[in-house]
Motif scaffolding. Structure first.
Motif, PDB file in Angstrom:
ATOM      1  N   ILE A 160     -14.100   6.536  18.512  1.00 24.08           N
ATOM      2  CA  ILE A 160     -15.277   6.587  17.620  1.00 24.08           C
ATOM      3  C   ILE A 160     -16.555   6.655  18.437  1.00 24.08           C
ATOM      4  CG2 ILE A 160     -16.583   5.240  15.926  1.00 24.08           C
ATOM      5  CD1 ILE A 160     -13.863   4.218  14.876  1.00 24.08           C
ATOM      6  N   GLN A 161     -16.617   5.877  19.522  1.00 22.78           N
ATOM      7  CA  GLN A 161     -17.812   5.890  20.357  1.00 22.78           C
ATOM      8  C   GLN A 161     -18.018   7.251  21.018  1.00 22.78           C
ATOM      9  OE1 GLN A 161     -20.186   3.543  20.588  1.00 22.78           O
ATOM     10  NE2 GLN A 161     -19.026   2.489  19.011  1.00 22.78           N
ATOM     11  N   SER A 162     -16.935   7.877  21.446  1.00 24.74           N
ATOM     12  CA  SER A 162     -17.072   9.186  22.091  1.00 24.74           C
ATOM     13  C   SER A 162     -17.505  10.242  21.070  1.00 24.74           C
ATOM     14  CB  SER A 162     -15.773   9.593  22.768  1.00 24.74           C
ATOM     15  OG  SER A 162     -14.757   9.767  21.815  1.00 24.74           O
ATOM     16  N   GLU A 163     -17.003  10.148  19.829  1.00 26.62           N
ATOM     17  CA  GLU A 163     -17.445  11.086  18.784  1.00 26.62           C
ATOM     18  C   GLU A 163     -18.930  10.916  18.501  1.00 26.62           C
ATOM     19  OE1 GLU A 163     -15.077  10.700  15.272  1.00 26.62           O
ATOM     20  OE2 GLU A 163     -13.213  11.110  16.345  1.00 26.62           O
ATOM     21  N   LYS A 164     -19.378   9.675  18.417  1.00 25.40           N
ATOM     22  CA  LYS A 164     -20.799   9.414  18.179  1.00 25.40           C
ATOM     23  C   LYS A 164     -21.638   9.944  19.333  1.00 25.40           C
ATOM     24  CE  LYS A 164     -20.746   5.385  15.171  1.00 25.40           C
ATOM     25  NZ  LYS A 164     -21.132   3.975  15.033  1.00 25.40           N
ATOM     26  N   GLY A 165     -21.145   9.744  20.563  1.00 22.23           N
ATOM     27  CA  GLY A 165     -21.872  10.242  21.734  1.00 22.23           C
ATOM     28  C   GLY A 165     -21.975  11.751  21.727  1.00 22.23           C
ATOM     29  N   ASN A 166     -20.894  12.438  21.353  1.00 23.80           N
ATOM     30  CA  ASN A 166     -20.913  13.898  21.281  1.00 23.80           C
ATOM     31  C   ASN A 166     -21.905  14.374  20.223  1.00 23.80           C
ATOM     32  OD1 ASN A 166     -18.978  14.000  23.238  1.00 23.80           O
ATOM     33  ND2 ASN A 166     -17.267  14.238  21.805  1.00 23.80           N
ATOM     34  N   LYS A 167     -21.987  13.673  19.106  1.00 27.10           N
ATOM     35  CA  LYS A 167     -22.939  14.051  18.054  1.00 27.10           C
ATOM     36  C   LYS A 167     -24.368  13.874  18.551  1.00 27.10           C
ATOM     37  CE  LYS A 167     -19.997  13.048  14.083  1.00 27.10           C
ATOM     38  NZ  LYS A 167     -19.761  12.181  12.933  1.00 27.10           N
ATOM     39  N   ARG A 168     -24.618  12.802  19.290  1.00 26.71           N
ATOM     40  CA  ARG A 168     -25.966  12.565  19.818  1.00 26.71           C
ATOM     41  C   ARG A 168     -26.353  13.650  20.816  1.00 26.71           C
ATOM     42  NH1 ARG A 168     -24.561   6.604  20.902  1.00 26.71           N
ATOM     43  NH2 ARG A 168     -24.873   5.688  18.858  1.00 26.71           N
ATOM     44  N   LYS A 169     -25.410  14.001  21.699  1.00 29.64           N
ATOM     45  CA  LYS A 169     -25.694  15.036  22.691  1.00 29.64           C
ATOM     46  C   LYS A 169     -25.980  16.367  22.011  1.00 29.64           C
ATOM     47  CE  LYS A 169     -22.961  13.073  26.430  1.00 29.64           C
ATOM     48  NZ  LYS A 169     -21.735  13.201  27.216  1.00 29.64           N
ATOM     49  N   ALA A 170     -25.189  16.690  20.990  1.00 30.82           N
ATOM     50  CA  ALA A 170     -25.397  17.948  20.267  1.00 30.82           C
ATOM     51  C   ALA A 170     -26.745  17.941  19.558  1.00 30.82           C
ATOM     52  CB  ALA A 170     -24.273  18.173  19.266  1.00 30.82           C
ATOM     53  N   TYR A 171     -27.137  16.818  18.996  1.00 30.19           N
ATOM     54  CA  TYR A 171     -28.408  16.714  18.291  1.00 30.19           C
ATOM     55  C   TYR A 171     -29.573  16.871  19.272  1.00 30.19           C
ATOM     56  CZ  TYR A 171     -32.198  14.691  15.536  1.00 30.19           C
ATOM     57  OH  TYR A 171     -33.368  14.477  14.875  1.00 30.19           O
ATOM     58  N   LYS A 172     -29.478  16.201  20.431  1.00 29.62           N
ATOM     59  CA  LYS A 172     -30.549  16.285  21.416  1.00 29.62           C
ATOM     60  C   LYS A 172     -30.677  17.693  21.984  1.00 29.62           C
ATOM     61  CE  LYS A 172     -30.597  11.483  22.912  1.00 29.62           C
ATOM     62  NZ  LYS A 172     -30.330  10.548  24.021  1.00 29.62           N
ATOM     63  N   SER A 173     -29.546  18.345  22.219  1.00 26.50           N
ATOM     64  CA  SER A 173     -29.588  19.702  22.772  1.00 26.50           C
ATOM     65  C   SER A 173     -30.153  20.675  21.740  1.00 26.50           C
ATOM     66  CB  SER A 173     -28.211  20.150  23.243  1.00 26.50           C
ATOM     67  OG  SER A 173     -27.332  20.222  22.137  1.00 26.50           O
ATOM     68  N   SER A 174     -29.866  20.451  20.446  1.00 28.21           N
ATOM     69  CA  SER A 174     -30.412  21.351  19.424  1.00 28.21           C
ATOM     70  C   SER A 174     -31.923  21.147  19.295  1.00 28.21           C
ATOM     71  CB  SER A 174     -29.722  21.126  18.091  1.00 28.21           C
ATOM     72  OG  SER A 174     -30.014  19.852  17.578  1.00 28.21           O
ATOM     73  N   LYS A 175     -32.397  19.913  19.478  1.00 31.84           N
ATOM     74  CA  LYS A 175     -33.836  19.631  19.419  1.00 31.84           C
ATOM     75  C   LYS A 175     -34.557  20.304  20.589  1.00 31.84           C
ATOM     76  CE  LYS A 175     -35.468  16.587  16.612  1.00 31.84           C
ATOM     77  NZ  LYS A 175     -36.392  16.903  15.558  1.00 31.84           N
ATOM     78  N   LYS A 176     -33.942  20.288  21.776  1.00 30.96           N
ATOM     79  CA  LYS A 176     -34.566  20.882  22.957  1.00 30.96           C
ATOM     80  C   LYS A 176     -34.611  22.404  22.811  1.00 30.96           C
ATOM     81  CE  LYS A 176     -33.540  17.377  26.372  1.00 30.96           C
ATOM     82  NZ  LYS A 176     -32.825  17.058  27.608  1.00 30.96           N
ATOM     83  N   SER A 177     -33.571  22.985  22.247  1.00 30.25           N
ATOM     84  CA  SER A 177     -33.542  24.450  22.104  1.00 30.25           C
ATOM     85  C   SER A 177     -34.555  24.937  21.065  1.00 30.25           C
ATOM     86  CB  SER A 177     -32.127  24.911  21.730  1.00 30.25           C
ATOM     87  OG  SER A 177     -31.779  24.407  20.457  1.00 30.25           O
ATOM     88  N   LYS A 178     -34.908  24.094  20.099  1.00 30.56           N
ATOM     89  CA  LYS A 178     -35.875  24.488  19.075  1.00 30.56           C
ATOM     90  C   LYS A 178     -37.289  24.471  19.625  1.00 30.56           C
ATOM     91  CE  LYS A 178     -33.314  23.037  14.999  1.00 30.56           C
ATOM     92  NZ  LYS A 178     -33.259  22.129  13.847  1.00 30.56           N
ATOM     93  N   LYS A 179     -37.552  23.716  20.679  1.00 26.58           N
ATOM     94  CA  LYS A 179     -38.900  23.647  21.258  1.00 26.58           C
ATOM     95  C   LYS A 179     -39.242  24.859  21.983  1.00 26.58           C
ATOM     96  CE  LYS A 179     -39.268  18.689  21.806  1.00 26.58           C
ATOM     97  NZ  LYS A 179     -39.458  17.605  22.702  1.00 26.58           N
TER      98      LYS A 179
END
Length: 179
Positions: A160-179
């Motif tokens: 569960i922790q690794s799934e949450k971590g993967n979601k956070r990484k994906a969210y942060k990378s999508s935020k950086k690509s939108k900038k």
């Protein structure tokens, strides 16, 4: 008739039933300041409500002892403390302890419950019995001491922790690509 009131008031005053302050200017008992009759009743021991055990007009309620009934030998309810509450919670969450077992939804908890100790019979094999070290006082201690359940819960937690971590990484990378 004022003279009748004055004679009555003199008798009440002499008997100590009424005070001068309870009478108004014409000699009648004053209603605004407090009725003389009510005041006399409050001072009298006949009307003392603090000495009454119960109001005679209200029927007494009988205390009904909560038991499981005659079919269960009138057992009394167990006093529920923190250990018993933890055991109840563990029983309710038993679906999550073992992936190979399925338990139907638990029934509504009853108000009267008891716990007991299972004692092995003489016909059971010695190897099938629990050793003294494996015996625990509560269900929670027993589950925490079980290696299989501990390993399973640790593995699930890490997944569960690794799934949450993967979601956070994906969210942060999508935020950086939108900038």
């Amino acid at each position: 008739n004022p003279s009748a009131f004055s004679a009555l008031n003199e008798r009440l005053l002499s008997a100590g039933k009424v005070r001068h302050s309870d009478l108004d200017s014409i000699g009648k008992p004053s209603i605004g300041k407090g009725n003389a009759i009510i005041e006399a009743q409050k001072r009298s021991s006949l009307y003392d409500t603090s000495k009454l055990a119960a109001d005679p007009l209200i029927a007494e309620k009988k205390e009904i002892a909560k038991t499981a009934g005659k079919g269960w030998f009138d057992i009394q309810p167990l006093k529920i403390d923190s250990k018993v509450k933890a055991d109840i919670r563990m029983i309710q969450m038993r679906n999550y302890m073992d992936p190979k077992r399925f338990y139907k939804n638990p029934d509504k908890m009853v108000k009267i419950l008891h716990t007991g100790t299972v004692i092995e019979g003489p016909h059971e094999y010695k190897s099938a019995r629990l050793t003294n070290r494996e015996r625990k006082q509560t269900i929670v201690e027993e589950i925490l001491g079980d290696k299989k359940i501990k390993d399973y819960s640790r593995r699930k937690f890490m997944e569960i922790q690794s799934e949450k971590g993967n979601k956070r990484k994906a969210y942060k990378s999508s935020k950086k690509s939108k900038k």
